[in-house]
Design a protein around this motif. Sequence first.
Motif, PDB file in Angstrom:
ATOM      1  N   VAL A  33       0.861  -1.184   0.000  1.00 21.94           N
ATOM      2  CA  VAL A  33       0.000   0.000   0.000  1.00 21.94           C
ATOM      3  C   VAL A  33       0.895   1.231   0.000  1.00 21.94           C
ATOM      4  O   VAL A  33       1.834   1.320   0.801  1.00 21.94           O
ATOM      5  N   ASP A  34       0.622   2.166  -0.909  1.00 23.56           N
ATOM      6  CA  ASP A  34       1.470   3.363  -0.962  1.00 23.56           C
ATOM      7  C   ASP A  34       1.247   4.240   0.272  1.00 23.56           C
ATOM      8  O   ASP A  34       0.296   4.048   1.023  1.00 23.56           O
ATOM      9  N   TRP A  35       2.131   5.173   0.477  1.00 25.18           N
ATOM     10  CA  TRP A  35       2.130   5.970   1.705  1.00 25.18           C
ATOM     11  C   TRP A  35       0.880   6.813   1.883  1.00 25.18           C
ATOM     12  O   TRP A  35       0.543   7.213   2.998  1.00 25.18           O
ATOM     13  N   ARG A  36       0.156   7.096   0.798  1.00 27.93           N
ATOM     14  CA  ARG A  36      -1.099   7.860   0.909  1.00 27.93           C
ATOM     15  C   ARG A  36      -2.309   6.966   1.085  1.00 27.93           C
ATOM     16  O   ARG A  36      -3.400   7.444   1.364  1.00 27.93           O
ATOM     17  N   GLY A  37      -2.131   5.669   0.894  1.00 29.60           N
ATOM     18  CA  GLY A  37      -3.238   4.724   1.027  1.00 29.60           C
ATOM     19  C   GLY A  37      -4.133   4.674  -0.199  1.00 29.60           C
ATOM     20  O   GLY A  37      -5.203   4.093  -0.156  1.00 29.60           O
ATOM     21  N   ARG A  38      -3.703   5.275  -1.300  1.00 21.68           N
ATOM     22  CA  ARG A  38      -4.533   5.321  -2.505  1.00 21.68           C
ATOM     23  C   ARG A  38      -4.350   4.110  -3.398  1.00 21.68           C
ATOM     24  O   ARG A  38      -5.277   3.702  -4.083  1.00 21.68           O
TER      25      ARG A  38
END
Length: 64
Positions: A33-38
């Motif tokens: 999961v990317d750091w922004r949660g997108r």
Amino acid sequence: MSYSFQDALAGLAALVGDRHLIASGPDQDPYVVDWRGRYHGRAVAVVKPGGLMNPGKSFGAGAP
């Protein structure tokens, strides 16, 4: 000789140790999961090296 998926995971765990193999579940989230949660990805397993020699062994385990 035929290898199963479970055999492959067991082999990786033997190389790097159970602590360094994340086969499934929420423990994989920091890696998929990317750091922004997108953006969410999927992984069969996350293999983290247990020492300096483990990366080469891990990659070599995937070769026939």
